[in-house]
Design a protein around this motif. Structure first.
Motif, PDB file in Angstrom:
ATOM      1  N   GLN A  32       0.833  -1.209   0.000  1.00 43.39           N
ATOM      2  CA  GLN A  32       0.000   0.000   0.000  1.00 43.39           C
ATOM      3  C   GLN A  32       0.867   1.257   0.000  1.00 43.39           C
ATOM      4  O   GLN A  32       0.585   2.213  -0.719  1.00 43.39           O
ATOM      5  CB  GLN A  32      -0.936   0.006   1.208  1.00 43.39           C
ATOM      6  CG  GLN A  32      -1.992  -1.061   1.181  1.00 43.39           C
ATOM      7  CD  GLN A  32      -2.798  -1.111   2.470  1.00 43.39           C
ATOM      8  OE1 GLN A  32      -2.652  -0.266   3.359  1.00 43.39           O
ATOM      9  NE2 GLN A  32      -3.643  -2.135   2.578  1.00 43.39           N
ATOM     10  N   GLN A  33       1.947   1.247   0.809  1.00 41.15           N
ATOM     11  CA  GLN A  33       2.842   2.398   0.862  1.00 41.15           C
ATOM     12  C   GLN A  33       3.564   2.582  -0.479  1.00 41.15           C
ATOM     13  O   GLN A  33       3.701   3.710  -0.956  1.00 41.15           O
ATOM     14  CB  GLN A  33       3.876   2.230   1.998  1.00 41.15           C
ATOM     15  CG  GLN A  33       4.753   3.449   2.223  1.00 41.15           C
ATOM     16  CD  GLN A  33       3.938   4.682   2.599  1.00 41.15           C
ATOM     17  OE1 GLN A  33       2.999   4.597   3.391  1.00 41.15           O
ATOM     18  NE2 GLN A  33       4.287   5.819   2.015  1.00 41.15           N
ATOM     19  N   TRP A  35       2.410   1.642  -3.428  1.00 43.00           N
ATOM     20  CA  TRP A  35       1.359   2.128  -4.343  1.00 43.00           C
ATOM     21  C   TRP A  35       1.218   3.640  -4.191  1.00 43.00           C
ATOM     22  O   TRP A  35       1.190   4.364  -5.190  1.00 43.00           O
ATOM     23  CB  TRP A  35       0.060   1.406  -4.024  1.00 43.00           C
ATOM     24  CG  TRP A  35      -1.141   1.830  -4.820  1.00 43.00           C
ATOM     25  CD1 TRP A  35      -2.044   2.772  -4.477  1.00 43.00           C
ATOM     26  CD2 TRP A  35      -1.551   1.319  -6.090  1.00 43.00           C
ATOM     27  NE1 TRP A  35      -3.006   2.874  -5.456  1.00 43.00           N
ATOM     28  CE2 TRP A  35      -2.724   1.986  -6.457  1.00 43.00           C
ATOM     29  CE3 TRP A  35      -1.042   0.342  -6.936  1.00 43.00           C
ATOM     30  CZ2 TRP A  35      -3.386   1.733  -7.645  1.00 43.00           C
ATOM     31  CZ3 TRP A  35      -1.719   0.079  -8.117  1.00 43.00           C
ATOM     32  CH2 TRP A  35      -2.876   0.776  -8.471  1.00 43.00           C
ATOM     33  N   HIS A  36       1.149   4.119  -2.966  1.00 40.53           N
ATOM     34  CA  HIS A  36       1.002   5.551  -2.705  1.00 40.53           C
ATOM     35  C   HIS A  36       2.236   6.316  -3.179  1.00 40.53           C
ATOM     36  O   HIS A  36       2.124   7.345  -3.857  1.00 40.53           O
ATOM     37  CB  HIS A  36       0.740   5.789  -1.214  1.00 40.53           C
ATOM     38  CG  HIS A  36       0.587   7.239  -0.889  1.00 40.53           C
ATOM     39  ND1 HIS A  36       1.640   8.010  -0.445  1.00 40.53           N
ATOM     40  CD2 HIS A  36      -0.479   8.070  -0.974  1.00 40.53           C
ATOM     41  CE1 HIS A  36       1.230   9.254  -0.274  1.00 40.53           C
ATOM     42  NE2 HIS A  36      -0.061   9.308  -0.573  1.00 40.53           N
ATOM     43  N   HIS A  39       2.433   6.606  -6.985  1.00 37.83           N
ATOM     44  CA  HIS A  39       1.474   7.575  -7.523  1.00 37.83           C
ATOM     45  C   HIS A  39       1.934   9.004  -7.245  1.00 37.83           C
ATOM     46  O   HIS A  39       1.788   9.879  -8.103  1.00 37.83           O
ATOM     47  CB  HIS A  39       0.066   7.326  -6.947  1.00 37.83           C
ATOM     48  CG  HIS A  39      -0.686   6.268  -7.685  1.00 37.83           C
ATOM     49  ND1 HIS A  39      -0.580   4.939  -7.382  1.00 37.83           N
ATOM     50  CD2 HIS A  39      -1.546   6.344  -8.732  1.00 37.83           C
ATOM     51  CE1 HIS A  39      -1.351   4.233  -8.199  1.00 37.83           C
ATOM     52  NE2 HIS A  39      -1.957   5.077  -9.032  1.00 37.83           N
ATOM     53  N   ALA A  53      -0.200  12.504   2.560  1.00 38.99           N
ATOM     54  CA  ALA A  53      -0.235  11.065   2.845  1.00 38.99           C
ATOM     55  C   ALA A  53      -1.429  10.694   3.704  1.00 38.99           C
ATOM     56  O   ALA A  53      -1.896   9.559   3.695  1.00 38.99           O
ATOM     57  CB  ALA A  53       1.068  10.652   3.526  1.00 38.99           C
TER      58      ALA A  53
END
Length: 165
Positions: A32-33, A35-36, A39, A53
């Motif tokens: 998830q981190q 992915w963030h 992006h 964030a």
């Protein structure tokens, strides 16, 4: 797995592999981190303003705090809409019934000349009719398209009182 997440982000991952990668993203905080971060990096390279964030957490909290609005039930319009279907069905049944009744029970307009002579009333027997004028009129209009007195239907006409042929 990082290659698959990158391919998903670039829309290059085959659709049949999406569920596996999305399940992994839901389970693993490290993915998830990534992915963030990827992006944010892509948005910065494209010159787009990034989000903090903490954006998704704050957005989810605000969305959960929104009141749930339950719309009131719509009132039924009285009259036309409620009765439209039953009335059209009744009108259709009435039309079919009238058509069947007319076809079976109402005598057609093509009655025989002998029957026409029997319908003459006594008052009509005393009228003077110019036979030559009526014969000329009938001869001129005999071949009309919708003429019920056409050549096939007009066998014999008598203008004599009391005579039937």
């Amino acid at each position: 797995m990082n290659e698959k997440v990158s391919a998903l982000m670039d829309n290059e991952l085959p659709a049949e592999q999406w569920p596996e990668v999305l399940d992994a993203l839901k389970r693993e905080p490290l993915l998830q981190q990534q992915w963030h971060d990827w992006h944010v990096s892509r948005d910065a390279l494209q010159g787009q303003a990034g989000c903090s964030a903490d954006f998704m957490r704050r957005f989810s909290a605000r969305l959960a705090a929104e009141p749930v609005v339950i719309a009131p039930q719509r009132k039924q319009a009285f009259g036309a809409k409620r009765w439209l279907v039953p009335m059209t069905a009744a009108a259709s049944v009435a039309f079919v019934g009238l058509a069947v009744w007319q076809f079976n029970f109402v005598p057609s307009s093509s009655t025989q000349p002998q029957q026409l002579a029997a319908v003459v009333t006594p008052a009509a027997q005393h009228k003077q009719v110019d036979a030559a004028e009526v014969r000329a009129y009938l001869a001129a209009h005999r071949d009309g398209v919708a003429n019920p007195m056409g050549a096939d239907h007009l066998a014999r006409v008598s203008f004599e009182v009391g005579e039937q042929r």
